[in-house]
Structure formats: C-alpha cells, structure tokens
Design an enzyme around this catalytic site. Structure first.
Site, PDB file in Angstrom:
ATOM      1  N   TYR A  48       0.840  -1.190   0.000  1.00  0.00           N
ATOM      2  CA  TYR A  48       0.000   0.000   0.000  1.00  0.00           C
ATOM      3  C   TYR A  48       0.878   1.244   0.000  1.00  0.00           C
ATOM      4  O   TYR A  48       1.926   1.281   0.660  1.00  0.00           O
ATOM      5  CB  TYR A  48      -0.906   0.009   1.235  1.00  0.00           C
ATOM      6  CG  TYR A  48      -1.852   1.193   1.282  1.00  0.00           C
ATOM      7  CD1 TYR A  48      -2.876   1.323   0.351  1.00  0.00           C
ATOM      8  CD2 TYR A  48      -1.713   2.180   2.253  1.00  0.00           C
ATOM      9  CE1 TYR A  48      -3.740   2.403   0.390  1.00  0.00           C
ATOM     10  CE2 TYR A  48      -2.582   3.263   2.305  1.00  0.00           C
ATOM     11  CZ  TYR A  48      -3.593   3.372   1.365  1.00  0.00           C
ATOM     12  OH  TYR A  48      -4.437   4.444   1.397  1.00  0.00           O
ATOM     13  N   ASP A  62      -1.041  15.751   6.437  1.00  0.00           N
ATOM     14  CA  ASP A  62      -1.901  15.117   5.441  1.00  0.00           C
ATOM     15  C   ASP A  62      -3.184  15.931   5.258  1.00  0.00           C
ATOM     16  O   ASP A  62      -4.263  15.527   5.681  1.00  0.00           O
ATOM     17  CB  ASP A  62      -2.219  13.683   5.896  1.00  0.00           C
ATOM     18  CG  ASP A  62      -3.068  12.917   4.893  1.00  0.00           C
ATOM     19  OD1 ASP A  62      -3.049  13.275   3.703  1.00  0.00           O
ATOM     20  OD2 ASP A  62      -3.758  11.967   5.316  1.00  0.00           O
ATOM     21  N   ASP A  89      -3.028   5.616  -2.689  1.00  0.00           N
ATOM     22  CA  ASP A  89      -3.987   6.609  -2.215  1.00  0.00           C
ATOM     23  C   ASP A  89      -3.930   7.819  -3.153  1.00  0.00           C
ATOM     24  O   ASP A  89      -2.942   8.537  -3.196  1.00  0.00           O
ATOM     25  CB  ASP A  89      -3.595   7.005  -0.795  1.00  0.00           C
ATOM     26  CG  ASP A  89      -4.479   8.071  -0.183  1.00  0.00           C
ATOM     27  OD1 ASP A  89      -5.400   8.552  -0.857  1.00  0.00           O
ATOM     28  OD2 ASP A  89      -4.222   8.427   0.983  1.00  0.00           O
ATOM     29  N   ASP A  91      -6.082  10.342  -2.959  1.00  0.00           N
ATOM     30  CA  ASP A  91      -6.807  11.429  -2.296  1.00  0.00           C
ATOM     31  C   ASP A  91      -8.146  11.709  -2.986  1.00  0.00           C
ATOM     32  O   ASP A  91      -8.892  10.803  -3.267  1.00  0.00           O
ATOM     33  CB  ASP A  91      -5.932  12.680  -2.214  1.00  0.00           C
ATOM     34  CG  ASP A  91      -4.858  12.579  -1.138  1.00  0.00           C
ATOM     35  OD1 ASP A  91      -4.960  11.687  -0.275  1.00  0.00           O
ATOM     36  OD2 ASP A  91      -3.906  13.374  -1.168  1.00  0.00           O
ATOM     37  N   HIS A 116      -7.331   4.457  -4.972  1.00  0.00           N
ATOM     38  CA  HIS A 116      -8.632   4.825  -4.421  1.00  0.00           C
ATOM     39  C   HIS A 116      -8.788   6.339  -4.402  1.00  0.00           C
ATOM     40  O   HIS A 116      -7.836   7.091  -4.192  1.00  0.00           O
ATOM     41  CB  HIS A 116      -8.895   4.211  -3.049  1.00  0.00           C
ATOM     42  CG  HIS A 116      -7.957   4.592  -1.952  1.00  0.00           C
ATOM     43  ND1 HIS A 116      -8.002   5.806  -1.308  1.00  0.00           N
ATOM     44  CD2 HIS A 116      -6.958   3.895  -1.351  1.00  0.00           C
ATOM     45  CE1 HIS A 116      -7.082   5.843  -0.361  1.00  0.00           C
ATOM     46  NE2 HIS A 116      -6.416   4.704  -0.367  1.00  0.00           N
ATOM     47  N   GLU A 118     -11.411   9.407  -2.911  1.00  0.00           N
ATOM     48  CA  GLU A 118     -12.354   9.603  -1.818  1.00  0.00           C
ATOM     49  C   GLU A 118     -13.346  10.719  -2.095  1.00  0.00           C
ATOM     50  O   GLU A 118     -13.206  11.487  -3.057  1.00  0.00           O
ATOM     51  CB  GLU A 118     -11.592   9.880  -0.531  1.00  0.00           C
ATOM     52  CG  GLU A 118     -10.818  11.175  -0.539  1.00  0.00           C
ATOM     53  CD  GLU A 118      -9.691  11.177   0.486  1.00  0.00           C
ATOM     54  OE1 GLU A 118      -9.662  12.125   1.295  1.00  0.00           O
ATOM     55  OE2 GLU A 118      -8.842  10.265   0.480  1.00  0.00           O
ATOM     56  N   CYS A 126      -6.860  13.815   7.170  1.00  0.00           N
ATOM     57  CA  CYS A 126      -6.776  12.421   7.566  1.00  0.00           C
ATOM     58  C   CYS A 126      -8.168  11.889   7.876  1.00  0.00           C
ATOM     59  O   CYS A 126      -8.961  12.545   8.558  1.00  0.00           O
ATOM     60  CB  CYS A 126      -5.867  12.269   8.779  1.00  0.00           C
ATOM     61  SG  CYS A 126      -5.897  10.609   9.516  1.00  0.00           S
ATOM     62  N   ARG A 161     -13.372   5.444  -1.956  1.00  0.00           N
ATOM     63  CA  ARG A 161     -13.358   5.585  -0.504  1.00  0.00           C
ATOM     64  C   ARG A 161     -14.443   6.597  -0.111  1.00  0.00           C
ATOM     65  O   ARG A 161     -14.561   7.650  -0.723  1.00  0.00           O
ATOM     66  CB  ARG A 161     -11.991   6.073  -0.039  1.00  0.00           C
ATOM     67  CG  ARG A 161     -11.968   6.529   1.411  1.00  0.00           C
ATOM     68  CD  ARG A 161     -10.580   6.938   1.854  1.00  0.00           C
ATOM     69  NE  ARG A 161     -10.623   8.030   2.825  1.00  0.00           N
ATOM     70  CZ  ARG A 161      -9.556   8.551   3.417  1.00  0.00           C
ATOM     71  NH1 ARG A 161      -8.359   8.100   3.129  1.00  0.00           N
ATOM     72  NH2 ARG A 161      -9.692   9.542   4.277  1.00  0.00           N
ATOM     73  N   GLU A 191     -14.223   4.306   5.192  1.00  0.00           N
ATOM     74  CA  GLU A 191     -13.239   4.827   6.146  1.00  0.00           C
ATOM     75  C   GLU A 191     -13.837   5.017   7.530  1.00  0.00           C
ATOM     76  O   GLU A 191     -15.002   5.386   7.691  1.00  0.00           O
ATOM     77  CB  GLU A 191     -12.687   6.153   5.629  1.00  0.00           C
ATOM     78  CG  GLU A 191     -11.654   6.816   6.525  1.00  0.00           C
ATOM     79  CD  GLU A 191     -10.368   6.018   6.711  1.00  0.00           C
ATOM     80  OE1 GLU A 191     -10.448   4.870   7.196  1.00  0.00           O
ATOM     81  OE2 GLU A 191      -9.284   6.554   6.399  1.00  0.00           O
ATOM     82  N   ASN A 213      -9.175  -0.380   6.910  1.00  0.00           N
ATOM     83  CA  ASN A 213      -7.990   0.416   7.229  1.00  0.00           C
ATOM     84  C   ASN A 213      -7.629   0.213   8.696  1.00  0.00           C
ATOM     85  O   ASN A 213      -8.298   0.732   9.583  1.00  0.00           O
ATOM     86  CB  ASN A 213      -8.271   1.896   6.942  1.00  0.00           C
ATOM     87  CG  ASN A 213      -7.086   2.789   7.243  1.00  0.00           C
ATOM     88  OD1 ASN A 213      -5.987   2.321   7.527  1.00  0.00           O
ATOM     89  ND2 ASN A 213      -7.301   4.098   7.186  1.00  0.00           N
TER      90      ASN A 213
END
Length: 299
Positions: A48, A62, A89, A91, A116, A118, A126, A161, A191, A213
């Site tokens: 990952y 983040d 990721d 974002d 992914h 989101e 985060c 996500r 998430e 996660n």
C-alpha cells in the site's frame, strides 16, 4: 536485479484473480522502495502507498498539500521495485472530474495495480480526524465515473473511498457505497468504521470487495486478520505502521546518541549490513558485472 520482472499489466491481472478468490489480502504501507522489498520478502500479498506517508515523508501534514506529480513519482518508485501489486492513495483525485481522469492515467503509467479516490471536500484531511467534510452525492459519483472511464487497462482497480460515516453515520456510508458501485467502483473503502459489525454491514450491502484500514491511533479498533476475514473484508491495509515503527526506532536511536555520545547500545537492534545487502540483492548485480560487487559481507 534492478526492477521487478513482472510487468504492471500482469500484476493487475493477478491482483484481480486473487481478489476474486475471496481471501483476505494484506497490504502493509511502504514508506519507500526498500520497505516495499521487505514487505514482499515477508510474504505479504500487496503493498500500500499511503498519501499520509508521502505527505509525512515530505515533512507535511496530510491535508491535501501533495501534488499528483509527487504522488505518481513516489508510486512509480515503489511499484517498480516489487513483484507485488501496489495500491495507491489518490486522495480526492487532485481536482475536478477531468483532473481525476488525468490522475488515473498518470498513476496507471506509474505501474500501480489499483488506486482509491475519496469523497472528501478538497483540501482533505486524515480520515480518522474529526471535522471532515464530504462532497455531495453528484460530485462523488462524477469523480468515480471519470476514474472508471479514464483507465485504459480494464484490470486497473478503481476503488472508491467514502468518509461519510464520521459525518452522517453508518447508513449514509452504506447508501453512498451503493451509489459509488453503481458509478463504476470496483471496490469500496469505508473509512473510519468503528466495529466489525459496521464492516459487515457494508460488506452485506455491496457486491464488490471492501477494504479495512487498520491504522493505529484511529477510529477503528485494530482487528486481527481472522476477525476481518470472518466478516468478509477482502483487503486490509496498514498505511502508516512501518513509518511509525521506523521513526520510533530512529527517535530512540537519536536519544541514545544525545545521551551517551555513541550508538553502540543500539547496534543490536539495527538491520545488519548483510541483511540490507540481501534485500538489495547485491549478488544478482555481481552476476551481471563482477566489477560491481566483488567482496564478501560478514554476517
């Protein structure tokens, strides 16, 4: 020697096959290419690539400060060093639907097996912090549709996500997960679930793989592989764990150096030169050119 021998399209195909088999696939987070080699060496199923880790590696929080170029560069550096599939990721997709499409093709070129995207408002934060905000249903759907339409390799996994659980509750997460699957998502990343029962509820609501996660210090309890498999989770990630372990060891080592003026007390806990060279496969370079590696390393 050098990079992985398995081409990216083959990693994607094999990843899809294993995902379809129904087993739980474990994807520890690699904080650099060398740690990806270690993940492979220890027998895990995938690697990952965390946006939080990329941000932290750059000394940034983040909160959506990294760029597509930075993420794609790091993703390529990691993905090419391992035979394992890499999940990255992406974002919020780094912009509007057209930006999302470019993000997908850029990361596809970087050699990842999946990514992914989101549904947070940009700039994001985060997923295990309070105060998040998510976009409306229409915007979330357009992001995933753009991602699915943009890929050129049909085996590239497009995962959606959703962060809506922490804002509007579990039922909202289930409803949005269904909408994202209808929009073209191949898998769902719900998430900040707070219990095994919540993971199971999402699992029962959609007919695509779901991801758990298992990040430390977050909203979710650190469930075991067996517990997650028993409720139907298909992929589990440990996004920041290796970075936290490494930074914890680095901090202890520096404290020892400050206190005693030498790192001798820490040598026993360090990775040896021999083990590092084993991971780097120095021997293979010798067979290519004996002038490169022509010495013995003491065990």
């Amino acid at each position: 020697m050098l990079y992985a021998s398995t081409p990216a399209h083959e990693k994607r195909r094999l990843f899809r096959e294993r995902l379809a088999a129904g087993e739980l696939l474990r994807f520890p987070g690699a904080f650099n290419p060398l740690s990806a080699k270690l993940i492979q060496d220890k027998g895990f199923e995938g690697v990952y690539i965390s946006g939080a880790v990329i941000s932290a590696d750059l000394g940034l929080p983040d909160i959506g400060l990294t760029t597509l170029t930075e993420v794609a560069t790091r993703a390529q550096q990691i993905a090419r060093m391992t035979e394992l599939p890499a999940l990255v990721d992406a974002d919020t997709g780094f912009g509007e639907p057209m930006n999302v499409a470019r993000t997908v093709q850029t990361l596809e070129d970087a050699g990842v097996a999946g990514l992914h995207i989101e549904d947070q408002v940009n700039p994001k934060r985060c997923g295990h912090l309070d105060g998040k905000a998510v976009v409306d249903e229409d915007t979330a759907i357009k992001r995933i549709r753009a991602a699915a339409d943009a890929r050129r390799d049909p085996n590239l996994l497009i995962m959606a996500r959703t962060d809506i659980r922490g804002i509007d509750g579990l039922q909202a997460a289930i409803d949005r997960s269904k909408q994202l699957v209808d929009a073209g998502a191949d898998a769902i990343f719900p998430e900040a679930m707070t219990s095994l029962e919540e993971f199971e509820a999402v699992r029962n609501a959609v007919d695509v793989p779901i991801l758990a996660n298992m990040t430390e210090f977050g909203k979710s309890e650190l469930f075991t592989n067996e517990q997650l498999a028993n409720v139907g989770v298909n992929i589990v990630i440990y996004p920041v764990s290796l970075l936290r372990l490494a930074m914890g060891a680095a901090e202890r080592g520096l404290d020892t150096l400050v206190a005693g003026g030498t790192l001798q007390p820490e040598v026993g806990s360090m990775q040896t030169r021999a083990r590092l060279y084993e991971l780097l496969d120095y021997e293979a370079y010798n067979s290519f050119d004996s002038s490169i590696y022509n010495f013995k390393v003491q065990s």
